[in-house]
Design a protein around this motif. Structure first.
Motif, short mmCIF file in Angstrom:
data_model
loop_
_atom_site.label_atom_id
_atom_site.label_comp_id
_atom_site.label_asym_id
_atom_site.label_seq_id
_atom_site.Cartn_x
_atom_site.Cartn_y
_atom_site.Cartn_z
N UNK A 19 4.53 8.46 14.09
CA UNK A 19 3.47 7.50 13.76
C UNK A 19 2.63 8.02 12.60
N UNK A 20 2.34 9.30 12.58
CA UNK A 20 1.50 9.87 11.52
C UNK A 20 2.22 9.90 10.17
N UNK A 21 3.50 10.22 10.18
CA UNK A 21 4.22 10.46 8.93
C UNK A 21 4.88 9.22 8.35
N UNK A 22 5.09 8.18 9.13
CA UNK A 22 5.77 7.01 8.59
C UNK A 22 4.82 6.24 7.68
N UNK A 23 5.22 6.02 6.42
CA UNK A 23 4.29 5.44 5.44
C UNK A 23 4.19 3.91 5.54
N UNK A 24 3.25 3.44 6.36
CA UNK A 24 3.00 2.00 6.46
C UNK A 24 1.51 1.77 6.26
N UNK A 25 1.19 0.81 5.43
CA UNK A 25 -0.20 0.43 5.22
C UNK A 25 -0.47 -0.88 5.93
N UNK A 26 -1.71 -1.14 6.24
CA UNK A 26 -2.08 -2.37 6.93
C UNK A 26 -2.86 -3.26 5.99
N UNK A 27 -2.66 -4.52 5.91
CA UNK A 27 -1.68 -5.34 6.62
C UNK A 27 -0.26 -5.02 6.14
N UNK A 28 0.69 -5.18 7.02
CA UNK A 28 2.08 -4.83 6.74
C UNK A 28 2.73 -5.92 5.90
N UNK A 38 10.49 5.24 -0.83
CA UNK A 38 10.77 5.68 -2.20
C UNK A 38 9.58 6.44 -2.76
N UNK A 39 8.38 5.96 -2.47
CA UNK A 39 7.17 6.60 -3.00
C UNK A 39 6.87 7.89 -2.24
N UNK A 40 7.07 7.89 -0.92
CA UNK A 40 6.79 9.05 -0.08
C UNK A 40 8.07 9.53 0.63
N UNK A 41 9.00 10.13 -0.11
CA UNK A 41 10.28 10.47 0.53
C UNK A 41 10.16 11.61 1.55
N UNK A 42 9.28 12.57 1.32
CA UNK A 42 9.16 13.69 2.26
C UNK A 42 8.60 13.23 3.60
N UNK A 43 7.57 12.40 3.57
CA UNK A 43 7.01 11.89 4.81
C UNK A 43 8.02 11.02 5.56
N UNK A 44 8.77 10.21 4.81
CA UNK A 44 9.78 9.35 5.44
C UNK A 44 10.87 10.19 6.08
N UNK A 45 11.33 11.22 5.39
CA UNK A 45 12.38 12.08 5.93
C UNK A 45 11.88 12.83 7.17
N UNK A 46 10.65 13.35 7.12
CA UNK A 46 10.09 14.05 8.28
C UNK A 46 9.91 13.11 9.46
N UNK A 47 9.45 11.88 9.20
CA UNK A 47 9.28 10.90 10.27
C UNK A 47 10.63 10.53 10.87
#
Length: 80
Positions: A19-28, A38-47
């Motif tokens: 939940x912390x590392x997956x890059x989603x902004x609100x509103x979705x 694509x913008x945050x590949x490290x966070x996406x890979x860790x999530x």
């Protein structure tokens, strides 16, 4: 029993990290879901790794609980 508690703790930790590392902004928006990795590949890979490890541990825990229940049912049947 301690093994089950550690697995539950690990599952909760993996869920929190996902939940912390997956890059989603609100509103979705659909475009944010596609562009975020694509913008945050490290966070996406860790999530993704946290989600994968959490799912593997959940499956192992379910298998262990299922085996325990089946063993208990077989004991009760043999006593009858």
């Amino acid at each position: 029993m301690l093994r089950i508690i550690w697995r539950l703790f690990f599952i909760i930790l993996c869920g929190y990290l996902f939940i912390e590392w997956f890059p989603i902004t609100y509103p979705v928006h659909f475009s944010d879901i596609l562009v975020g990795p694509i913008i945050y590949p490290l966070e996406f890979f860790a999530a993704s790794l946290a989600l994968l490890f959490g799912l593997v541990v959940i499956v192992q825990l379910f298998q262990e609980i299922f085996k325990f229940i089946m063993k208990d049912i077989k004991k009760k049947r043999s006593k009858l």
